[in-house]
Design an enzyme around this catalytic site. Sequence first.
Site, PDB file in Angstrom:
ATOM      1  NE  ARG A  29      -4.269  -1.424   0.086  1.00 28.26           N
ATOM      2  CZ  ARG A  29      -4.374  -2.511  -0.684  1.00 28.26           C
ATOM      3  NH1 ARG A  29      -3.393  -2.834  -1.506  1.00 28.26           N
ATOM      4  NH2 ARG A  29      -5.464  -3.266  -0.652  1.00 28.26           N
ATOM      5  CD  GLU A  32      -3.070   3.177  -5.509  1.00 24.70           C
ATOM      6  OE1 GLU A  32      -4.094   2.544  -5.803  1.00 24.70           O
ATOM      7  OE2 GLU A  32      -2.049   2.639  -5.073  1.00 24.70           O
ATOM      8  CG  HIS A  53      -3.211  -0.808  -6.690  1.00 23.10           C
ATOM      9  ND1 HIS A  53      -3.683  -0.128  -5.597  1.00 23.10           N
ATOM     10  CD2 HIS A  53      -3.189  -2.111  -6.321  1.00 23.10           C
ATOM     11  CE1 HIS A  53      -3.948  -0.977  -4.622  1.00 23.10           C
ATOM     12  NE2 HIS A  53      -3.651  -2.193  -5.036  1.00 23.10           N
TER      13      HIS A  53
HETATM   14  P1  NAD Z   1      -1.171 -11.288   5.009  1.00 28.68           P
HETATM   15  O1  NAD Z   1      -2.193 -10.826   5.976  1.00 28.68           O
HETATM   16  O2  NAD Z   1      -1.103 -12.738   4.658  1.00 28.68           O
HETATM   17  O3  NAD Z   1       0.286 -10.860   5.535  1.00 28.68           O
HETATM   18  C1  NAD Z   1       0.560  -9.632   6.134  1.00 28.68           C
HETATM   19  C2  NAD Z   1       1.714  -9.845   7.089  1.00 28.68           C
HETATM   20  O4  NAD Z   1       2.110  -8.582   7.597  1.00 28.68           O
HETATM   21  C3  NAD Z   1       1.362 -10.731   8.306  1.00 28.68           C
HETATM   22  O5  NAD Z   1       2.267 -11.803   8.436  1.00 28.68           O
HETATM   23  C4  NAD Z   1       1.467  -9.769   9.488  1.00 28.68           C
HETATM   24  O6  NAD Z   1       1.938 -10.410  10.663  1.00 28.68           O
HETATM   25  C5  NAD Z   1       2.476  -8.773   8.962  1.00 28.68           C
HETATM   26  N1  NAD Z   1       2.449  -7.505   9.666  1.00 28.68           N
HETATM   27  C6  NAD Z   1       1.391  -6.825  10.149  1.00 28.68           C
HETATM   28  N2  NAD Z   1       1.801  -5.689  10.743  1.00 28.68           N
HETATM   29  C7  NAD Z   1       3.150  -5.660  10.628  1.00 28.68           C
HETATM   30  C8  NAD Z   1       4.154  -4.738  11.029  1.00 28.68           C
HETATM   31  N3  NAD Z   1       3.843  -3.630  11.720  1.00 28.68           N
HETATM   32  N4  NAD Z   1       5.440  -5.010  10.729  1.00 28.68           N
HETATM   33  C9  NAD Z   1       5.786  -6.132  10.059  1.00 28.68           C
HETATM   34  N5  NAD Z   1       4.874  -7.066   9.662  1.00 28.68           N
HETATM   35  C10 NAD Z   1       3.573  -6.823   9.938  1.00 28.68           C
HETATM   36  O7  NAD Z   1      -1.371 -10.401   3.697  1.00 28.68           O
HETATM   37  P2  NAD Z   1      -0.856 -10.703   2.219  1.00 28.68           P
HETATM   38  O8  NAD Z   1      -1.890 -11.475   1.472  1.00 28.68           O
HETATM   39  O9  NAD Z   1       0.522 -11.222   2.275  1.00 28.68           O
HETATM   40  O10 NAD Z   1      -0.860  -9.229   1.622  1.00 28.68           O
HETATM   41  C11 NAD Z   1       0.075  -8.251   2.101  1.00 28.68           C
HETATM   42  C12 NAD Z   1      -0.407  -6.891   1.672  1.00 28.68           C
HETATM   43  O11 NAD Z   1      -0.288  -6.777   0.255  1.00 28.68           O
HETATM   44  C13 NAD Z   1      -1.897  -6.640   1.937  1.00 28.68           C
HETATM   45  O12 NAD Z   1      -2.093  -6.123   3.229  1.00 28.68           O
HETATM   46  C14 NAD Z   1      -2.292  -5.642   0.881  1.00 28.68           C
HETATM   47  O13 NAD Z   1      -2.194  -4.333   1.398  1.00 28.68           O
HETATM   48  C15 NAD Z   1      -1.233  -5.832  -0.200  1.00 28.68           C
HETATM   49  N6  NAD Z   1      -1.791  -6.291  -1.478  1.00 28.68           N
HETATM   50  C16 NAD Z   1      -1.591  -5.527  -2.579  1.00 28.68           C
HETATM   51  C17 NAD Z   1      -2.066  -5.956  -3.805  1.00 28.68           C
HETATM   52  C18 NAD Z   1      -1.802  -5.163  -5.059  1.00 28.68           C
HETATM   53  O14 NAD Z   1      -2.563  -5.258  -5.998  1.00 28.68           O
HETATM   54  N7  NAD Z   1      -0.717  -4.409  -5.133  1.00 28.68           N
HETATM   55  C19 NAD Z   1      -2.814  -7.132  -3.890  1.00 28.68           C
HETATM   56  C20 NAD Z   1      -2.964  -7.911  -2.749  1.00 28.68           C
HETATM   57  C21 NAD Z   1      -2.446  -7.468  -1.535  1.00 28.68           C
END
Ligand code: NAD
Length: 344
Positions: free
Chosen positions: A244, A273, A292
């Site tokens: 994000r 965005e 994105h």
């Molecule tokens: P997920 O929930 O499986 O993993 C997120 C991880 O972040 C977890 O392991 C959590 O413990 C960790 N976390 C939370 N707070 C933290 C902090 N302060 N410091 C370090 N680690 C921390 O999510 P995911 O499926 O792996 O997705 C990750 C992120 O990717 C999503 O939150 C979303 O914002 C983003 N995303 C973007 C797109 C895109 O199109 N660009 C698509 C899907 C997801």
Amino acid sequence: MSGRLAAESGLRPTVLLPEPIEEEARALLEQGGLKLLASPDKKPESVAALMPQADAIVLRTGIRLSAELLQLGARLATISRTGAGFDNVDLAAATARGAIVTSSIGANTHTVAEHALALILALAKQLPLLDRETRAGNFRSRYDYRPRDLRGAVLGVIGFGRIGREVARACASSLGMSVLVFDPYFQPREEDRSWAGFCSLEDLLSRADVVSVHVPLTPETRGLLDAPRLARMKKGALIVNTSRGGLIDEQALARALESGQIGGAGIDVFEREPPEAGNPLLAAAGAILTPHAAALTRDCVVRMAVLAAQRVLDVLDGFLPENVANPEVLQQERWRGLKPRAAE
Ligand code: NAD
């Protein structure tokens, strides 16, 4: 249709679509006996006018369901996100409304991980620059030795969830990189420690040659990579953000690219965005920008929409969906005793 909610209300349940969804997902909802109500556009006032009729909402990223909008959803039972993040839903307001918020998290894991890997490789191998030079007739640019090796380099993964883990695994096993992880909420097991090192954020930043960010945007993570932390990174390190926009200070990143403190940035997500004309990253040499688009392969978009539609059917049929973002809502009388569909 078993439709517990339909039976309760005596009406055909209605699914509000603030933005269009894929035909495959529409078909699934219609086969489930649900009525689809598409907003003419994604302006909050257009969505607001339709909110009172909605039993469910399938939500993409183009609109934010604020407390004001959710207040209008008198019949609302569930909100189902087609992607992973919940930052465009006021979760507390949804809970107050009694709506279960869920998502198709997991459906885009491989696709986003592939995009992050593509950015890491394109940055390391300097693909945009070499492409420009070749077209400009500067074939001698091959002797500038701009590409770098990744084998043996250190990847720092911030957030070791679904996507972060997938990126880390691919970089370790296919590219031969060493992996460092910062994730204070992840409890590493023996197997994890066999191929990744777990450390503090400060440690990771000072040791990684490539940093890839995979955390949700929360009040805790907003501005996670600010100017002082970018300054702490290894000089010339690469940074990739497919999570994000608000996680990295864009002004500070543009300055760090300009000064050479950061050697390249692969950015799929922006604070605003689309990014405004004055966004310094748009003019930053050394940045590869994508709109994105990390999850937006045709296959993945269909997968996400179909899964989001399935979660709506689960709730409206009286089953507990997967990935409830506001589990406290399940304490409400309306949802007591909800069981997963598979358990029936
Ligand atoms: P997920 O929930 O499986 O993993 C997120 C991880 O972040 C977890 O392991 C959590 O413990 C960790 N976390 C939370 N707070 C933290 C902090 N302060 N410091 C370090 N680690 C921390 O999510 P995911 O499926 O792996 O997705 C990750 C992120 O990717 C999503 O939150 C979303 O914002 C983003 N995303 C973007 C797109 C895109 O199109 N660009 C698509 C899907 C997801």
